[in-house]
Enzyme design. Structure first.
Site, PDB file in Angstrom:
ATOM      1  CG  ASN A 229      -3.984   9.086   1.971  1.00  0.00           C
ATOM      2  OD1 ASN A 229      -4.746   8.405   1.300  1.00  0.00           O
ATOM      3  ND2 ASN A 229      -3.553  10.264   1.570  1.00  0.00           N
TER       4      ASN A 229
ATOM      5  CD  GLU B 159      -4.266  14.548   3.094  1.00  0.00           C
ATOM      6  OE1 GLU B 159      -4.905  15.595   2.831  1.00  0.00           O
ATOM      7  OE2 GLU B 159      -3.360  14.092   2.363  1.00  0.00           O
TER       8      GLU B 159
ATOM      9  CB  CYS C  22       0.915   6.966   5.853  1.00  0.00           C
ATOM     10  SG  CYS C  22       2.057   8.338   5.748  1.00  0.00           S
TER      11      CYS C  22
ATOM     12  CD  GLU D  41       2.241   3.622   2.985  1.00  0.00           C
ATOM     13  OE1 GLU D  41       1.399   4.439   3.408  1.00  0.00           O
ATOM     14  OE2 GLU D  41       3.123   3.925   2.173  1.00  0.00           O
TER      15      GLU D  41
ATOM     16  CB  CYS E 224       6.686   8.296   4.488  1.00  0.00           C
ATOM     17  SG  CYS E 224       5.857   7.760   5.997  1.00  0.00           S
TER      18      CYS E 224
ATOM     19  CB  CYS F 280       4.991   3.870   6.350  1.00  0.00           C
ATOM     20  SG  CYS F 280       3.554   4.939   6.618  1.00  0.00           S
TER      21      CYS F 280
HETATM   22  N1  THU Z   1       1.043   9.223   2.318  1.00  0.00           N
HETATM   23  C1  THU Z   1       0.727   7.919   2.561  1.00  0.00           C
HETATM   24  O1  THU Z   1      -0.424   7.564   2.787  1.00  0.00           O
HETATM   25  N2  THU Z   1       1.746   7.033   2.543  1.00  0.00           N
HETATM   26  C2  THU Z   1       3.058   7.349   2.350  1.00  0.00           C
HETATM   27  O2  THU Z   1       3.919   6.491   2.520  1.00  0.00           O
HETATM   28  C3  THU Z   1       3.419   8.684   1.929  1.00  0.00           C
HETATM   29  C4  THU Z   1       2.367   9.703   2.044  1.00  0.00           C
HETATM   30  C5  THU Z   1      -0.045  10.193   2.361  1.00  0.00           C
HETATM   31  C6  THU Z   1       0.043  11.136   3.515  1.00  0.00           C
HETATM   32  C7  THU Z   1      -0.730  12.325   2.999  1.00  0.00           C
HETATM   33  O3  THU Z   1      -2.105  12.108   3.259  1.00  0.00           O
HETATM   34  C8  THU Z   1      -0.514  12.286   1.503  1.00  0.00           C
HETATM   35  O4  THU Z   1      -0.045  10.982   1.198  1.00  0.00           O
HETATM   36  C9  THU Z   1       0.478  13.305   0.991  1.00  0.00           C
HETATM   37  O5  THU Z   1       1.668  13.212   1.673  1.00  0.00           O
END
Ligand code: THU
Length: 157
Positions: free
Chosen positions: A62, A64, A73, A75, A112, A115
């Site tokens: 991930n 940000e 994310c 995935e 999520c 994804c």
């Molecule tokens: N996140 C993912 O990388 N994958 C997911 O399926 C759920 C959330 C990340 C996004 C963000 O950087 C952090 O987790 C908190 O939500």
């Protein structure tokens, strides 16, 4: 009126070592991929690893951003990278690992909705099931196809 049910079955392992060699390898890659997370806001580090039909594994983590929706994310980072690198190959499987401050959580990391939708489309493109492996320190779940985590998939346009 008829009541309909959707049943989902999946495998639960208590240790990575219980899985077959391919899944073990993919799980290990997803855990290592957590190291690539850039998560200065949530501190939740997620790693993903995609296995392609040519056997190659592509990782993602991930990313940000101060403008929150601009982040992505793990995935989707992995899947978009895999598709860009191997546009003619299919995605066979994806493994996901996550935890606060890069420490693998006890419960499996679950993807999520956005994804899942992206997984669904690459599965449709492949015309074959894509398995989804969610890794936690205490248990690991394996779903044989994306439909199991996203029933009634939208792919009608
Ligand atoms: N996140 C993912 O990388 N994958 C997911 O399926 C759920 C959330 C990340 C996004 C963000 O950087 C952090 O987790 C908190 O939500």
């Amino acid at each position: 009126m008829t009541q309909k049910d959707i049943n989902i079955s999946y495998l639960e392992y208590s240790r990575i070592e219980e899985m077959n060699a391919e899944d073990r390898e993919l799980a290990a890659e997803a855990i290592e991929a957590m190291g690539g997370a850039y998560a200065p806001y949530s501190h939740f580090h997620v790693g993903a690893a995609v296995r392609m039909s040519n056997g190659q594994i592509v990782r993602g983590a991930n990313q940000e951003n101060a403008a929150f929706p601009s982040g992505l994310c793990a995935e989707r980072t992995a899947m978009f990278s895999a598709s860009a690198k191997y546009p003619d190959k299919d995605m066979r499987s994806i493994a996901i690992a996550g935890g606060v401050h890069g420490r693998l959580g006890r419960e499996p990391a679950t993807p999520c909705g956005a994804c899942r939708q992206v997984m669904a489309q690459y599965q449709t493109k492949a015309g074959k099931p894509m398995s989804v492996i969610m890794i936690g320190a205490d248990k690991i779940w394996k779903f044989e196809k994306v439909d199991d985590i996203l029933p009634l998939i939208f792919d009608s346009i």
